[in-house]
Design a protein around this motif. Structure first.
Motif, PDB file in Angstrom:
ATOM      1  N   ASP A 143       0.861  -1.179   0.000  1.00 17.18           N
ATOM      2  CA  ASP A 143       0.000   0.000   0.000  1.00 17.18           C
ATOM      3  C   ASP A 143       0.899   1.231   0.000  1.00 17.18           C
ATOM      4  N   LEU A 144       0.607   2.187  -0.863  1.00 21.58           N
ATOM      5  CA  LEU A 144       1.487   3.334  -1.081  1.00 21.58           C
ATOM      6  C   LEU A 144       1.126   4.505  -0.170  1.00 21.58           C
ATOM      7  N   VAL A 145       2.056   4.878   0.711  1.00 21.42           N
ATOM      8  CA  VAL A 145       1.853   6.051   1.565  1.00 21.42           C
ATOM      9  C   VAL A 145       2.018   7.302   0.711  1.00 21.42           C
TER      10      VAL A 145
ATOM     11  N   HIS B  76      -6.412   5.107   5.890  1.00 20.11           N
ATOM     12  CA  HIS B  76      -5.941   6.240   6.687  1.00 20.11           C
ATOM     13  C   HIS B  76      -5.782   5.765   8.123  1.00 20.11           C
TER      14      HIS B  76
ATOM     15  N   LYS C 154      -2.796   6.206   2.681  1.00 16.52           N
ATOM     16  CA  LYS C 154      -2.244   5.278   1.691  1.00 16.52           C
ATOM     17  C   LYS C 154      -3.267   4.939   0.614  1.00 16.52           C
TER      18      LYS C 154
ATOM     19  N   LYS D 162      -4.507   1.964  -1.689  1.00 14.91           N
ATOM     20  CA  LYS D 162      -4.424   0.511  -1.611  1.00 14.91           C
ATOM     21  C   LYS D 162      -3.721  -0.063  -2.843  1.00 14.91           C
ATOM     22  N   SER D 163      -2.906  -1.076  -2.589  1.00 18.07           N
ATOM     23  CA  SER D 163      -2.204  -1.747  -3.677  1.00 18.07           C
ATOM     24  C   SER D 163      -3.189  -2.340  -4.679  1.00 18.07           C
TER      25      SER D 163
END
Length: 203
Positions: free
Chosen positions: A39-41, A68, A74, A76-77
């Motif tokens: 997951d990308l911050v 959050h 983030k 989501k992947s």
């Protein structure tokens, strides 16, 4: 006893009068491969600041696609991996401010830089670059006479120290951009990339 009570009341009053520093929003740029699975911050946003709206290319995006929590905001992947390869522009609006996110979705299974490779520096802080290594490592950093004491590597993060950047510009006042090379390795694959650090001009 009365004296202690007065002191306690004063301390509580002073505590209540303290103002919380407002969160400083900053626009962001990230690369993300469809072969990654994290997951990308996208912002170190405190949980207390509510996200009210999220748009991608001016179209509302369901907030179920973000997480959050105490680690920030983030994407989501699973959501990112559902996108086609290309660039996406997000407008994130919160109860206390907003920021713009540029997301570049790529298709590679080799190590790559997640964060932006071109930045500005005012020499007041170190600069950290984050990579997706796919189990590999940051092997080396080179260019402009950089020494191992001028940077640090911790897992998938490379930090260039502010003192090195400032000295590089002091020693070459006509330099337009400080260029550093890096090498990433995983298995038999080697990836070579570059970092560009320009001097921030205060206006």
């Amino acid at each position: 006893m009365r004296k202690l009570l007065i002191i306690s009341i004063l301390l509580l009053t002073l505590s209540a009068c303290k103002t919380t520093e407002p969160f400083v929003f900053s626009d962001a740029y990230f690369n993300y491969s469809i072969h990654s699975d994290f997951d990308l911050v996208i912002q170190d946003l405190p949980e207390s600041i509510e996200v009210t709206s999220l748009k991608v290319n001016n179209v509302d995006l369901d907030l179920s696609n973000v997480i959050h929590d105490k680690n920030g905001l983030k994407l989501k992947s699973s959501y990112i991996k559902s996108l086609s390869v290309g660039e996406y522009l997000y407008n994130v609006i919160t109860a206390q401010g907003s920021f713009v996110l540029n997301l570049n979705v790529i298709d590679t299974s080799r190590p790559y830089m997640i964060s932006k490779s071109t930045i500005e520096s005012d020499f007041t802080s170190n600069h950290t670059f984050t990579f997706e290594l796919f189990g590999g490592e940051i092997k080396s950093v080179s260019g402009n006479n950089i020494k191992t004491s001028d940077y640090s590597i911790s897992g998938n993060q490379l930090t260039i120290k502010k003192g090195f950047i400032e000295n590089a510009y002091s020693n070459n006042e006509s330099m337009e951009s400080l260029i550093l090379g890096y090498t990433l390795e995983v298995g038999t694959h080697t990836v070579i990339g570059y970092i560009f650090i320009s001097k921030k001009i205060n206006t």
